[in-house]
Design a protein around this motif. Structure first.
Motif, PDB file in Angstrom:
ATOM      1  N   LEU A   1       0.834  -1.197   0.000  1.00  0.00           N
ATOM      2  CA  LEU A   1       0.000   0.000   0.000  1.00  0.00           C
ATOM      3  C   LEU A   1       0.874   1.255   0.000  1.00  0.00           C
ATOM      4  CD1 LEU A   1      -2.778   1.365   0.158  1.00  0.00           C
ATOM      5  CD2 LEU A   1      -2.668   1.101   2.639  1.00  0.00           C
ATOM      6  N   ALA A   2       1.893   1.259   0.843  1.00  0.00           N
ATOM      7  CA  ALA A   2       2.805   2.415   0.908  1.00  0.00           C
ATOM      8  C   ALA A   2       3.470   2.640  -0.448  1.00  0.00           C
ATOM      9  CB  ALA A   2       3.852   2.192   1.988  1.00  0.00           C
ATOM     10  N   LYS A   3       3.910   1.587  -1.087  1.00  0.00           N
ATOM     11  CA  LYS A   3       4.568   1.701  -2.391  1.00  0.00           C
ATOM     12  C   LYS A   3       3.597   2.239  -3.440  1.00  0.00           C
ATOM     13  CE  LYS A   3       6.971  -0.997  -5.903  1.00  0.00           C
ATOM     14  NZ  LYS A   3       7.378  -2.336  -6.341  1.00  0.00           N
ATOM     15  N   ASP A   4       2.370   1.718  -3.448  1.00  0.00           N
ATOM     16  CA  ASP A   4       1.379   2.166  -4.422  1.00  0.00           C
ATOM     17  C   ASP A   4       1.013   3.638  -4.231  1.00  0.00           C
ATOM     18  OD1 ASP A   4       1.348  -0.330  -5.584  1.00  0.00           O
ATOM     19  OD2 ASP A   4      -0.509  -0.972  -4.606  1.00  0.00           O
ATOM     20  N   LEU A   5       1.058   4.103  -2.988  1.00  0.00           N
ATOM     21  CA  LEU A   5       0.744   5.504  -2.698  1.00  0.00           C
ATOM     22  C   LEU A   5       1.977   6.404  -2.757  1.00  0.00           C
ATOM     23  CD1 LEU A   5      -1.765   5.053   0.267  1.00  0.00           C
ATOM     24  CD2 LEU A   5      -2.288   5.565  -2.119  1.00  0.00           C
ATOM     25  N   LYS A   6       3.131   5.799  -3.066  1.00  0.00           N
ATOM     26  CA  LYS A   6       4.411   6.530  -3.122  1.00  0.00           C
ATOM     27  C   LYS A   6       4.718   7.196  -1.780  1.00  0.00           C
ATOM     28  CE  LYS A   6       4.346   7.305  -8.129  1.00  0.00           C
ATOM     29  NZ  LYS A   6       3.458   6.261  -8.462  1.00  0.00           N
ATOM     30  N   LEU A   7       4.535   6.416  -0.710  1.00  0.00           N
ATOM     31  CA  LEU A   7       4.802   6.859   0.652  1.00  0.00           C
ATOM     32  C   LEU A   7       5.832   5.947   1.282  1.00  0.00           C
ATOM     33  CD1 LEU A   7       1.102   7.277   1.827  1.00  0.00           C
ATOM     34  CD2 LEU A   7       2.681   9.132   1.313  1.00  0.00           C
ATOM     35  N   GLY A   8       6.429   6.424   2.353  1.00  0.00           N
ATOM     36  CA  GLY A   8       7.315   5.575   3.125  1.00  0.00           C
ATOM     37  C   GLY A   8       6.503   4.658   4.025  1.00  0.00           C
ATOM     38  N   ASN A   9       7.046   3.492   4.297  1.00  0.00           N
ATOM     39  CA  ASN A   9       6.362   2.554   5.187  1.00  0.00           C
ATOM     40  C   ASN A   9       6.073   3.187   6.541  1.00  0.00           C
ATOM     41  OD1 ASN A   9       6.441   0.486   3.270  1.00  0.00           O
ATOM     42  ND2 ASN A   9       8.370  -0.319   4.041  1.00  0.00           N
ATOM     43  N   ALA A  10       7.027   3.971   7.043  1.00  0.00           N
ATOM     44  CA  ALA A  10       6.877   4.585   8.372  1.00  0.00           C
ATOM     45  C   ALA A  10       5.672   5.522   8.425  1.00  0.00           C
ATOM     46  CB  ALA A  10       8.150   5.333   8.752  1.00  0.00           C
ATOM     47  N   GLU A  11       5.396   6.230   7.335  1.00  0.00           N
ATOM     48  CA  GLU A  11       4.242   7.137   7.310  1.00  0.00           C
ATOM     49  C   GLU A  11       2.935   6.369   7.464  1.00  0.00           C
ATOM     50  OE1 GLU A  11       4.437  10.676   4.429  1.00  0.00           O
ATOM     51  OE2 GLU A  11       5.754   9.165   3.525  1.00  0.00           O
ATOM     52  N   VAL A  12       2.842   5.236   6.784  1.00  0.00           N
ATOM     53  CA  VAL A  12       1.626   4.427   6.850  1.00  0.00           C
ATOM     54  C   VAL A  12       1.515   3.761   8.217  1.00  0.00           C
ATOM     55  CG1 VAL A  12       0.349   2.508   5.816  1.00  0.00           C
ATOM     56  CG2 VAL A  12       1.625   4.085   4.352  1.00  0.00           C
ATOM     57  N   VAL A  13       2.621   3.272   8.752  1.00  0.00           N
ATOM     58  CA  VAL A  13       2.620   2.666  10.086  1.00  0.00           C
ATOM     59  C   VAL A  13       2.136   3.684  11.116  1.00  0.00           C
ATOM     60  CG1 VAL A  13       4.097   1.761  11.934  1.00  0.00           C
ATOM     61  CG2 VAL A  13       4.395   0.937   9.592  1.00  0.00           C
ATOM     62  N   LYS A  14       2.668   4.898  11.053  1.00  0.00           N
ATOM     63  CA  LYS A  14       2.295   5.945  12.008  1.00  0.00           C
ATOM     64  C   LYS A  14       0.816   6.304  11.878  1.00  0.00           C
ATOM     65  CE  LYS A  14       3.402  10.630  13.459  1.00  0.00           C
ATOM     66  NZ  LYS A  14       4.162  11.837  13.188  1.00  0.00           N
ATOM     67  N   CYS A  15       0.332   6.433  10.660  1.00  0.00           N
ATOM     68  CA  CYS A  15      -1.067   6.756  10.408  1.00  0.00           C
ATOM     69  C   CYS A  15      -1.985   5.706  11.032  1.00  0.00           C
ATOM     70  CB  CYS A  15      -1.296   6.835   8.895  1.00  0.00           C
ATOM     71  SG  CYS A  15      -3.006   6.980   8.387  1.00  0.00           S
ATOM     72  N   LEU A  16      -1.680   4.441  10.796  1.00  0.00           N
ATOM     73  CA  LEU A  16      -2.498   3.352  11.337  1.00  0.00           C
ATOM     74  C   LEU A  16      -2.395   3.265  12.851  1.00  0.00           C
ATOM     75  CD1 LEU A  16      -1.839   0.615   8.650  1.00  0.00           C
ATOM     76  CD2 LEU A  16      -4.007   1.773   9.112  1.00  0.00           C
ATOM     77  N   GLU A  17      -1.207   3.500  13.381  1.00  0.00           N
ATOM     78  CA  GLU A  17      -1.004   3.441  14.826  1.00  0.00           C
ATOM     79  C   GLU A  17      -1.836   4.518  15.525  1.00  0.00           C
ATOM     80  OE1 GLU A  17       2.673   3.364  18.049  1.00  0.00           O
ATOM     81  OE2 GLU A  17       3.095   3.610  15.916  1.00  0.00           O
ATOM     82  N   GLU A  18      -1.847   5.717  14.972  1.00  0.00           N
ATOM     83  CA  GLU A  18      -2.619   6.805  15.563  1.00  0.00           C
ATOM     84  C   GLU A  18      -4.121   6.529  15.488  1.00  0.00           C
ATOM     85  OE1 GLU A  18      -1.299  10.311  13.521  1.00  0.00           O
ATOM     86  OE2 GLU A  18       0.610  10.364  14.601  1.00  0.00           O
ATOM     87  N   ALA A  19      -4.559   5.906  14.407  1.00  0.00           N
ATOM     88  CA  ALA A  19      -5.994   5.676  14.211  1.00  0.00           C
ATOM     89  C   ALA A  19      -6.510   4.436  14.929  1.00  0.00           C
ATOM     90  CB  ALA A  19      -6.293   5.559  12.721  1.00  0.00           C
ATOM     91  N   PHE A  20      -5.725   3.362  14.921  1.00  0.00           N
ATOM     92  CA  PHE A  20      -6.213   2.084  15.433  1.00  0.00           C
ATOM     93  C   PHE A  20      -5.531   1.627  16.720  1.00  0.00           C
ATOM     94  CE2 PHE A  20      -7.322   2.142  10.946  1.00  0.00           C
ATOM     95  CZ  PHE A  20      -8.633   1.718  10.972  1.00  0.00           C
ATOM     96  N   GLY A  21      -4.501   2.358  17.145  1.00  0.00           N
ATOM     97  CA  GLY A  21      -3.872   2.065  18.423  1.00  0.00           C
ATOM     98  C   GLY A  21      -2.962   0.854  18.475  1.00  0.00           C
ATOM     99  N   GLU A  22      -2.587   0.318  17.350  1.00  0.00           N
ATOM    100  CA  GLU A  22      -1.643  -0.797  17.339  1.00  0.00           C
ATOM    101  C   GLU A  22      -0.599  -0.594  16.255  1.00  0.00           C
ATOM    102  OE1 GLU A  22      -2.896  -4.668  15.292  1.00  0.00           O
ATOM    103  OE2 GLU A  22      -4.818  -3.826  15.931  1.00  0.00           O
ATOM    104  N   THR A  23       0.607  -1.037  16.535  1.00  0.00           N
ATOM    105  CA  THR A  23       1.704  -0.891  15.585  1.00  0.00           C
ATOM    106  C   THR A  23       1.702  -2.076  14.630  1.00  0.00           C
ATOM    107  OG1 THR A  23       3.002   0.264  17.251  1.00  0.00           O
ATOM    108  CG2 THR A  23       4.198  -0.615  15.362  1.00  0.00           C
ATOM    109  N   LYS A  24       1.694  -1.773  13.350  1.00  0.00           N
ATOM    110  CA  LYS A  24       1.724  -2.805  12.314  1.00  0.00           C
ATOM    111  C   LYS A  24       3.145  -2.969  11.791  1.00  0.00           C
ATOM    112  CE  LYS A  24      -2.698  -3.724  11.444  1.00  0.00           C
ATOM    113  NZ  LYS A  24      -3.241  -5.051  11.331  1.00  0.00           N
ATOM    114  N   LYS A  25       3.465  -4.171  11.377  1.00  0.00           N
ATOM    115  CA  LYS A  25       4.725  -4.427  10.696  1.00  0.00           C
ATOM    116  C   LYS A  25       4.506  -4.189   9.202  1.00  0.00           C
ATOM    117  CE  LYS A  25       6.382  -7.630  14.092  1.00  0.00           C
ATOM    118  NZ  LYS A  25       7.100  -8.838  14.372  1.00  0.00           N
ATOM    119  N   THR A  26       5.578  -3.930   8.492  1.00  0.00           N
ATOM    120  CA  THR A  26       5.446  -3.591   7.077  1.00  0.00           C
ATOM    121  C   THR A  26       4.909  -4.749   6.238  1.00  0.00           C
ATOM    122  OG1 THR A  26       7.753  -4.145   6.643  1.00  0.00           O
ATOM    123  CG2 THR A  26       7.251  -1.845   7.160  1.00  0.00           C
TER     124      THR A  26
END
Length: 71
Positions: free
Chosen positions: A10-35
């Protein structure tokens, strides 16, 4: 069977860094995802909506004006 969509894909398709997507999900869902984590439909939809709104523009006039210069 549902297709699994991994965070790093998903990060690659959106041309984003993995860390940006991890942070976004962590803030919204309260759990840290692995790439390599498979994302739920709700997580994918949230990320798409979040970054669509974050990167929206108010006008395409500047874009179109620049495009005409390069023709």
């Amino acid at each position: 069977m549902a297709t699994k969509y991994k965070l790093n894909e998903l990060a690659k398709d959106l041309k984003l860094g993995n860390a940006e997507v991890v942070k976004c999900l962590e803030e919204a869902f309260g759990e840290t995802k692995k790439t390599v984590s498979a994302l739920s439909d709700a997580e994918i939809n949230y990320v798409m909506e979040y970054f669509s709104q974050k990167n929206s523009v108010t006008s395409f006039n500047d874009y179109f004006n620049l495009s005409l210069i390069h023709i």
